[in-house]
Design an enzyme around this catalytic site. Sequence first.
Site, short mmCIF file in Angstrom:
data_model
loop_
_atom_site.label_atom_id
_atom_site.label_comp_id
_atom_site.label_asym_id
_atom_site.label_seq_id
_atom_site.Cartn_x
_atom_site.Cartn_y
_atom_site.Cartn_z
N GLY A 46 73.73 29.38 41.65
CA GLY A 46 72.85 29.89 41.71
C GLY A 46 72.09 29.82 43.33
CD GLN A 51 68.82 26.19 46.38
OE1 GLN A 51 69.20 26.94 45.96
NE2 GLN A 51 70.27 25.13 47.25
CB CYS A 92 73.23 21.57 44.41
SG CYS A 92 71.79 22.76 45.71
CG LEU A 93 75.15 27.59 47.10
CD1 LEU A 93 74.26 28.69 47.31
CD2 LEU A 93 76.94 27.22 47.73
CG HIS A 134 70.19 23.10 39.70
ND1 HIS A 134 71.29 21.70 39.84
CD2 HIS A 134 70.31 24.08 40.98
CE1 HIS A 134 71.72 21.65 41.63
NE2 HIS A 134 70.87 23.18 41.30
CD GLU A 135 69.78 27.61 41.62
OE1 GLU A 135 68.88 27.37 42.31
OE2 GLU A 135 70.71 27.44 41.62
CG HIS A 138 66.76 24.57 43.67
ND1 HIS A 138 66.75 23.24 45.12
CD2 HIS A 138 67.30 25.17 43.20
CE1 HIS A 138 68.07 22.80 45.25
NE2 HIS A 138 68.09 23.53 44.14
#
Length: 170
Positions: A46, A51, A92-93, A134-135, A138
């Site tokens: 994701g 991000q 997470c990226l 989660h996304e 963000h």
Amino acid sequence: MALLPILCYPDPRLHTVAKPVQAVDARVKKLIGEMLETMYDADGIGLAATQVDVHERLVVIDVSAGRNTPLVLINPEITWASDEKQVNDEGCLSVPGIYDGVERSSAIKVTALDGEGQSRVIEAEGMLAVCIQHEMDHLLGKVFVEYLSPLKRNRIKTKMLKARRDTERA
Ligand code: NI
């Protein structure tokens, strides 16, 4: 198409609250394409626009084993969340190499526009439910490490800053 640079925690821009996407136009479609390419290239499941330093309510997700089932959520809203919660290890990226348990609703219902601007209702459970929550965090400027204890979070912050210094020196 181009790969987009991903902001790394504790970059303060990750705490920006995203604004709604005004129109699913050519600019947004190009951004979706680039975000998907960036997510696949980084081996993530994701990626939120936040991000990649675009502060609009847009996320891309693919939790499929074949990495061939992209899900685009524009202006997503959670309309229902189960009282039942479960703890899953998340990564997470924007926080590379860190995985830790976060408690979230086991199942959710979400309304959103898809990549063509069509209204959709998504019912999710399991990994997809975790990923969407989660996304969407963000988009509110929240990174998953903020659910962890201050001690853990500070340790992660220190590790990330050190990694960045090492990269800059290399
Ligand atoms: Ni993330």
